[in-house]
Structure formats: structure tokens, C-alpha cells
Write a protein that holds these residues in place. Structure first.
Motif, mmCIF file in Angstrom:
data_model
loop_
_atom_site.group_PDB
_atom_site.id
_atom_site.type_symbol
_atom_site.label_atom_id
_atom_site.label_comp_id
_atom_site.label_asym_id
_atom_site.label_seq_id
_atom_site.Cartn_x
_atom_site.Cartn_y
_atom_site.Cartn_z
ATOM 1 N N ILE A 42 10.984 41.732 24.406
ATOM 2 C CA ILE A 42 11.066 40.639 25.341
ATOM 3 C C ILE A 42 11.352 39.439 24.963
ATOM 4 O O ILE A 42 10.815 38.939 23.927
ATOM 5 N N LEU A 43 12.402 38.954 25.342
ATOM 6 C CA LEU A 43 12.958 37.374 25.085
ATOM 7 C C LEU A 43 12.823 36.487 25.966
ATOM 8 O O LEU A 43 12.984 36.658 27.156
ATOM 9 N N ASN A 44 12.485 35.102 25.554
ATOM 10 C CA ASN A 44 12.450 34.216 26.480
ATOM 11 C C ASN A 44 13.845 33.506 26.221
ATOM 12 O O ASN A 44 14.227 33.228 25.129
ATOM 13 N N LEU A 45 14.667 33.096 27.228
ATOM 14 C CA LEU A 45 15.838 32.610 26.847
ATOM 15 C C LEU A 45 16.164 31.962 28.380
ATOM 16 O O LEU A 45 16.122 32.527 29.494
ATOM 17 N N ALA A 46 16.656 30.784 28.283
ATOM 18 C CA ALA A 46 17.317 29.896 29.468
ATOM 19 C C ALA A 46 16.110 29.809 30.551
ATOM 20 O O ALA A 46 16.426 30.219 31.846
ATOM 21 N N ASP A 47 14.849 29.660 30.231
ATOM 22 C CA ASP A 47 13.660 29.697 31.151
ATOM 23 C C ASP A 47 13.660 31.065 31.978
ATOM 24 O O ASP A 47 13.113 31.143 33.107
ATOM 25 N N GLN A 48 13.976 31.916 31.294
ATOM 26 C CA GLN A 48 13.968 33.437 32.048
ATOM 27 C C GLN A 48 13.329 34.271 30.845
ATOM 28 O O GLN A 48 13.389 34.153 29.651
ATOM 29 N N SER A 49 12.811 35.612 31.381
ATOM 30 C CA SER A 49 12.327 36.538 30.515
ATOM 31 C C SER A 49 13.155 37.787 30.638
ATOM 32 O O SER A 49 13.723 38.097 31.717
ATOM 33 N N PHE A 50 13.727 37.938 29.449
ATOM 34 C CA PHE A 50 14.940 38.991 29.306
ATOM 35 C C PHE A 50 14.295 40.141 28.747
ATOM 36 O O PHE A 50 13.665 39.971 27.766
ATOM 37 N N PHE A 51 14.149 41.326 29.393
ATOM 38 C CA PHE A 51 13.829 42.662 28.508
ATOM 39 C C PHE A 51 15.277 43.338 28.097
ATOM 40 O O PHE A 51 15.949 43.802 29.066
ATOM 41 N N LEU A 52 15.262 43.560 26.893
ATOM 42 C CA LEU A 52 16.334 44.461 26.317
ATOM 43 C C LEU A 52 15.751 45.776 26.353
ATOM 44 O O LEU A 52 14.670 45.987 25.428
ATOM 45 N N VAL A 53 16.276 46.645 27.086
ATOM 46 C CA VAL A 53 15.596 48.121 27.075
ATOM 47 C C VAL A 53 16.613 48.945 26.364
ATOM 48 O O VAL A 53 17.793 49.231 26.534
ATOM 49 N N ARG A 54 15.973 49.785 25.429
ATOM 50 C CA ARG A 54 16.940 50.975 24.908
ATOM 51 C C ARG A 54 17.397 51.738 25.621
ATOM 52 O O ARG A 54 16.716 52.410 26.746
ATOM 53 N N ALA A 55 18.858 51.830 25.839
ATOM 54 C CA ALA A 55 19.246 52.825 26.658
ATOM 55 C C ALA A 55 20.478 53.715 25.986
ATOM 56 O O ALA A 55 20.672 53.392 24.810
ATOM 57 N N ASN A 56 21.012 54.590 26.676
ATOM 58 C CA ASN A 56 22.064 55.526 26.096
ATOM 59 C C ASN A 56 23.492 54.600 25.861
ATOM 60 O O ASN A 56 23.507 53.841 26.620
ATOM 61 N N LYS A 57 24.171 55.290 24.890
ATOM 62 C CA LYS A 57 25.291 54.546 24.579
ATOM 63 C C LYS A 57 26.282 54.334 25.695
ATOM 64 O O LYS A 57 26.502 55.459 26.685
ATOM 65 N N GLY A 58 26.976 53.114 25.815
ATOM 66 C CA GLY A 58 27.780 53.308 27.018
ATOM 67 C C GLY A 58 27.200 52.495 28.265
ATOM 68 O O GLY A 58 27.980 52.323 29.251
ATOM 69 N N GLN A 59 25.825 52.301 28.245
ATOM 70 C CA GLN A 59 25.535 51.596 29.461
ATOM 71 C C GLN A 59 25.577 50.222 29.434
ATOM 72 O O GLN A 59 25.665 49.452 28.270
ATOM 73 N N SER A 60 25.858 49.297 30.644
ATOM 74 C CA SER A 60 25.686 47.900 30.555
ATOM 75 C C SER A 60 25.610 47.511 31.964
ATOM 76 O O SER A 60 25.143 48.195 32.959
ATOM 77 N N SER A 61 25.120 46.221 32.117
ATOM 78 C CA SER A 61 24.671 45.596 33.609
ATOM 79 C C SER A 61 26.012 45.442 34.497
ATOM 80 O O SER A 61 25.635 44.766 35.374
ATOM 81 N N ASN A 62 26.807 45.551 33.784
ATOM 82 C CA ASN A 62 28.187 45.317 34.376
ATOM 83 C C ASN A 62 28.354 46.310 35.442
ATOM 84 O O ASN A 62 27.997 47.382 35.475
ATOM 85 N N PHE A 63 29.405 45.695 36.595
ATOM 86 C CA PHE A 63 29.723 46.869 37.963
ATOM 87 C C PHE A 63 31.521 46.306 38.052
ATOM 88 O O PHE A 63 31.768 45.474 37.698
ATOM 89 N N MET A 64 31.852 47.376 38.824
ATOM 90 C CA MET A 64 33.055 47.139 39.100
ATOM 91 C C MET A 64 33.242 46.662 40.626
ATOM 92 O O MET A 64 32.474 47.462 41.462
ATOM 93 N N ASP A 65 34.128 45.879 41.008
ATOM 94 C CA ASP A 65 34.448 45.433 42.134
ATOM 95 C C ASP A 65 35.510 46.372 42.815
ATOM 96 O O ASP A 65 35.973 47.372 42.299
ATOM 97 N N VAL A 66 35.671 46.091 44.085
ATOM 98 C CA VAL A 66 36.501 46.904 44.794
ATOM 99 C C VAL A 66 37.879 46.956 44.375
ATOM 100 O O VAL A 66 38.889 47.647 44.747
#
Length: 135
Positions: A42-66
Motif C-alpha cells: 500500500i502506497l500513498n501517492l498524489a493524495d491517493q492510496s495505491f494498492f500494488l497487488v501481486r498478479a500473473n505476468k502480463g496483467q495491467s490496468s490498461n484496456f483496449m478501446d473500440v
């Protein structure tokens, strides 16, 4: 009717190597570590709490638009175009993968940067009016 949702409290980000990612956020973005175990940090950054969660390789928060473009899900704000350019230069000096400053047709300018796992983050040169009032 007033909206009972007041603010975003926590953002969760998938990371493959928790130790390396935690160090990256602390070193590159000056985040403050508040908690860490084997599966999350758990990190504090830019007045927010960010949880870095251990995940499988290749995962990200990004998404593809249409149109097939990879999109970020989070925009940081800085105070003006000079601050935007200064931050970008600082990130480049620290070896952070960083895109060019863009004019997207709205007020201000933006650029995108990426963490170790390819999570994309946008930076905008304009502070939101709500934040401006609180300063």
C-alpha cells in the motif's frame, strides 16, 4: 440529490514482482510505503492510496478501446504546462518509459508514462476545479 460518493479512496494496480514494483514507485514517483506483505503493498501517492497487488505476468490496468488503442485508466494532474514538462523530464532522467507531450484538443497538455508492468498513466497540466478550491 447530492451524490454520496465523495472521492476515490484506493486504486488497485496489478504487478508481477511486488518488491521491484514497490521500489520503482518509491524511487521514480516518490510514493510513500505504508504497508507491505507477500501479496500487496500500500502506497500513498498524489493524495491517493495505491494498492500494488501481486498478479500473473502480463496483467495491467490498461484496456483496449473500440479502435484497438491501448488506453490508461488513470490521469494525474499537475499545476500547469511548466510542471508537466518538468515532471516528464524528471521521469525521463529516471529511465521511466514516457510518451511525448500531446495536444488533445482540450485545455492543457498531456503525456503518458508506464510502470514496470506496462500500467499506463496519463498526466494532465490542468488541476481540477474542485482541487483548486481546496488549495
Amino acid at each position: 440529490m447530492n451524490n454520496p460518493l465523495q472521492r476515490v479512496g484506493t486504486i488497485y494496480l496489478p504487478v508481477e514482482n511486488l518488491e521491484k514494483s514497490t521500489d520503482w514507485y518509491i524511487e521514480k514517483l516518490a510514493a510513500e510505503l505504508t504497508y507491505k506483505d507477500l501479496d500487496k503493498a500500500i502506497l500513498n501517492l498524489a493524495d491517493q492510496s495505491f494498492f500494488l497487488v501481486r498478479a500473473n505476468k502480463g496483467q495491467s490496468s490498461n484496456f483496449m478501446d473500440v479502435l484497438g488503442n491501448t488506453c490508461f485508466s488513470l490521469t494525474f494532474e499537475v499545476d500547469g504546462v511548466n510542471s508537466l514538462h518538468a515532471l516528464r523530464e524528471d521521469l525521463l532522467k529516471k529511465g521511466v518509459k514516457t510518451g511525448e507531450v500531446e495536444n488533445r484538443g482540450h485545455p492543457g497538455r498531456n503525456f503518458v508514462f508506464y510502470d514496470l508492468d506496462g500500467n499506463a498513466f496519463d498526466v494532465w497540466s490542468e488541476l481540477s476545479s474542485t482541487f483548486e478550491k481546496k488549495r
